[in-house]
Enzyme design. Structure first.
Site, mmCIF file in Angstrom:
data_model
loop_
_atom_site.group_PDB
_atom_site.id
_atom_site.type_symbol
_atom_site.label_atom_id
_atom_site.label_comp_id
_atom_site.label_asym_id
_atom_site.label_seq_id
_atom_site.Cartn_x
_atom_site.Cartn_y
_atom_site.Cartn_z
ATOM 1 N N CYS A 27 39.610 9.863 -7.582
ATOM 2 C CA CYS A 27 38.793 10.033 -6.385
ATOM 3 C C CYS A 27 38.174 8.691 -6.008
ATOM 4 O O CYS A 27 37.804 7.900 -6.869
ATOM 5 C CB CYS A 27 37.698 11.064 -6.610
ATOM 6 S SG CYS A 27 38.362 12.717 -6.877
ATOM 7 N N HIS A 71 35.302 19.778 -9.619
ATOM 8 C CA HIS A 71 34.325 18.870 -10.207
ATOM 9 C C HIS A 71 34.607 18.709 -11.696
ATOM 10 O O HIS A 71 35.271 19.548 -12.325
ATOM 11 C CB HIS A 71 32.905 19.395 -9.981
ATOM 12 C CG HIS A 71 32.467 19.262 -8.544
ATOM 13 N ND1 HIS A 71 31.258 19.724 -8.081
ATOM 14 C CD2 HIS A 71 33.095 18.705 -7.486
ATOM 15 C CE1 HIS A 71 31.152 19.445 -6.783
ATOM 16 N NE2 HIS A 71 32.262 18.840 -6.399
ATOM 17 N N GLU A 73 32.761 19.061 -14.307
ATOM 18 C CA GLU A 73 32.256 20.152 -15.147
ATOM 19 C C GLU A 73 33.211 21.338 -15.109
ATOM 20 O O GLU A 73 33.500 21.963 -16.139
ATOM 21 C CB GLU A 73 30.881 20.632 -14.657
ATOM 22 C CG GLU A 73 29.834 19.556 -14.513
ATOM 23 C CD GLU A 73 29.799 18.950 -13.111
ATOM 24 O OE1 GLU A 73 30.863 18.568 -12.577
ATOM 25 O OE2 GLU A 73 28.695 18.847 -12.546
ATOM 26 N N TYR A 120 21.911 13.904 -8.974
ATOM 27 C CA TYR A 120 22.651 14.163 -7.738
ATOM 28 C C TYR A 120 21.656 14.384 -6.604
ATOM 29 O O TYR A 120 20.532 14.792 -6.842
ATOM 30 C CB TYR A 120 23.514 15.401 -7.989
ATOM 31 C CG TYR A 120 24.496 15.785 -6.925
ATOM 32 C CD1 TYR A 120 25.510 14.912 -6.548
ATOM 33 C CD2 TYR A 120 24.447 17.045 -6.341
ATOM 34 C CE1 TYR A 120 26.431 15.288 -5.589
ATOM 35 C CE2 TYR A 120 25.372 17.423 -5.386
ATOM 36 C CZ TYR A 120 26.352 16.541 -5.007
ATOM 37 O OH TYR A 120 27.256 16.916 -4.061
HETATM 38 ZN ZN LIG Z 1 29.954 20.645 -9.181
#
Ligand SMILES: [Zn+2]
Length: 144
Positions: A27, A71, A73, A120
């Site tokens: 990414c 993601h 996680e 975040y």
């Molecule tokens: Zn996430």
């Protein structure tokens, strides 16, 4: 060193490993890495990216992240689901604090502790984890 100091040192080392693991991500906008540790063993790892079998491109022509990018996680948790291991009672190490969607998965995976490096932009994920009784540890400085 007392146990608490030892834990802080270990937390920083695992987070630095998660940072290195994030380098696997193709990414462009953002690279995130995650590790799942249970009983002092790394039982899973993940970084953000498209599902298996899809092209290794996370962003569309406009530079926006594709909706089917997983993601870090989510990739780490689903990797445990394909293994003979269990994430029950495990610790998740992640380079950025989990979003709301990942936090739901973390709760359902039986993870009891989340250690993260960067906060975040939204804290709704962390808020949900705290509500679920999961210990959340923010480690802004990874140096020992
Ligand atoms: Zn996430």
């Amino acid at each position: 060193m007392n146990n608490n100091t030892k834990q802080i040192v270990l937390d920083k080392r695992y987070l630095r490993m998660a940072e290195i693991w994030a380098e696997n991500s193709y990414c462009v906008r953002r690279r995130v890495g995650a590790l799942i540790v249970r009983e002092q063993m790394i039982i899973s790892d993940g970084f953000n990216g498209t599902p298996a079998g899809f092209e290794n491109v996370c962003e569309d022509e406009d530079g926006k992240t594709k909706p089917y990018v997983l993601h870090a996680e989510a990739n780490a948790i689903t990797k445990v689901a394909r293994s003979n291991n269990s994430s029950e009672g495990a610790t998740l190490y992640v380079t950025a604090s989990p979003c709301l969607e990942c936090s739901k998965l973390i709760i359902q995976a039986g993870i009891k502790r989340v250690v993260y490096h960067e906060l975040y932009r939204m804290s709704d994920g962390i808020d949900l984890l705290v509500r679920a009784g999961i210990e959340c540890v923010h480690v802004p400085d990874l140096s020992e």
